[in-house]
Design a protein around this motif. Structure first.
Motif, PDB file in Angstrom:
ATOM      1  N   LEU A  57       4.025  54.128  40.436  1.00 10.16           N
ATOM      2  CA  LEU A  57       4.142  52.676  39.862  1.00 10.16           C
ATOM      3  C   LEU A  57       5.320  52.996  38.751  1.00 10.16           C
ATOM      4  O   LEU A  57       4.823  53.659  37.913  1.00 10.16           O
ATOM      5  N   TYR A  58       6.020  51.992  38.677  1.00 11.24           N
ATOM      6  CA  TYR A  58       7.037  52.142  37.767  1.00 11.24           C
ATOM      7  C   TYR A  58       6.458  51.369  36.225  1.00 11.24           C
ATOM      8  O   TYR A  58       5.859  50.225  36.452  1.00 11.24           O
ATOM      9  N   LEU A  59       6.365  52.128  35.139  1.00 12.43           N
ATOM     10  CA  LEU A  59       5.712  51.612  34.059  1.00 12.43           C
ATOM     11  C   LEU A  59       6.681  51.097  33.114  1.00 12.43           C
ATOM     12  O   LEU A  59       6.616  50.178  32.283  1.00 12.43           O
ATOM     13  N   GLY A  60       7.922  51.880  32.830  1.00 16.84           N
ATOM     14  CA  GLY A  60       8.807  51.457  31.905  1.00 16.84           C
ATOM     15  C   GLY A  60      10.131  52.552  31.842  1.00 16.84           C
ATOM     16  O   GLY A  60      10.271  53.362  32.917  1.00 16.84           O
ATOM     17  N   LEU A  61      10.767  52.519  30.881  1.00 13.36           N
ATOM     18  CA  LEU A  61      11.773  53.352  30.492  1.00 13.36           C
ATOM     19  C   LEU A  61      11.613  54.192  29.380  1.00 13.36           C
ATOM     20  O   LEU A  61      10.991  53.672  28.147  1.00 13.36           O
ATOM     21  N   TYR A  62      11.885  55.448  29.189  1.00 16.97           N
ATOM     22  CA  TYR A  62      11.673  56.453  28.176  1.00 16.97           C
ATOM     23  C   TYR A  62      13.003  56.923  27.727  1.00 16.97           C
ATOM     24  O   TYR A  62      14.062  57.314  28.458  1.00 16.97           O
ATOM     25  N   ASN A  63      13.333  56.648  26.386  1.00 11.97           N
ATOM     26  CA  ASN A  63      14.518  56.980  25.724  1.00 11.97           C
ATOM     27  C   ASN A  63      15.883  56.475  26.527  1.00 11.97           C
ATOM     28  O   ASN A  63      16.980  57.329  26.441  1.00 11.97           O
TER      29      ASN A  63
END
Length: 196
Positions: free
Chosen positions: A122-128
């Protein structure tokens, strides 16, 4: 404290410590989550559901303090990345999460998850700004994967890329909340919180 209370309480505490960030109760209902699960043909972990039912924020990302092998740190004063100086041990990192903006519903989250359909993640978001943040739907562990290494072709190729390049990020979703909303210093290499 149960997960729902922990996640909501942690985000509320974040709002108190950052009065410049406006918190708004989410408009997402339990039925909206059930409908999303049906459309994506997945079961969303309870901790993520609790996050959906908590708040939206008036900012596009949150920051976290981390120990690890970093060359850059995000400067909150300038809003830009800069090189980490030799004597600095702690880097500021950023996390962009869907549903953080006011008046968002689950349609944006669903669109973001389209390329991950059938992968077990499940995609949660983007990091850096460079890494997908993905939750393994079976183990509920959170991973980071270099966006450039994932072919967004849907299904098996995408899953193969994730399995090949995924790096453990957090042991569970609550730890992500603890770092980025609770403000606790996290050791990215050891996957532990730095207890002073």
């Amino acid at each position: 404290m149960d997960r729902k209370n922990y996640i909501q309480a942690t985000i509320e505490k974040f709002g108190i410590e950052h009065p410049e960030v406006e918190l708004r109760r989410t408009i997402i209902l339990d039925q909206d989550i059930v409908d999303l699960e049906s459309r994506l043909n997945i079961i969303i972990p309870n901790a993520v559901k609790d996050y959906f039912r908590s708040y939206t924020l008036s900012v596009p990302f949150v920051t976290g303090k981390m120990l690890g092998d970093f060359s850059m740190t995000y400067c909150e004063e300038t809003g830009r990345w800069r090189e980490l100086e030799i004597e600095e041990e702690i880097a500021t990192t950023i996390l962009q999460l869907p549903l953080m903006f006011p008046n968002k519903d689950l349609s944006e989250f669903e669109r973001s998850n389209t390329i991950f359909h059938g992968t077990g993640f499940l995609y949660l978001g983007l990091y850096n700004e460079e890494y997908y943040v993905l939750l393994d739907l079976k183990s509920e562990q959170v991973y980071q994967v270099d966006m450039a290494r994932v072919r967004p072709t849907l299904g098996e190729e995408t899953r193969a890329d994730i399995l090949r390049w995924a790096l453990p990020f957090f042991n569970k979703f609550e730890d992500l909340v603890r770092c980025f909303f609770g403000g606790e210093l996290y050791d990215e290499d050891e996957l532990t919180f730095d207890i002073e």
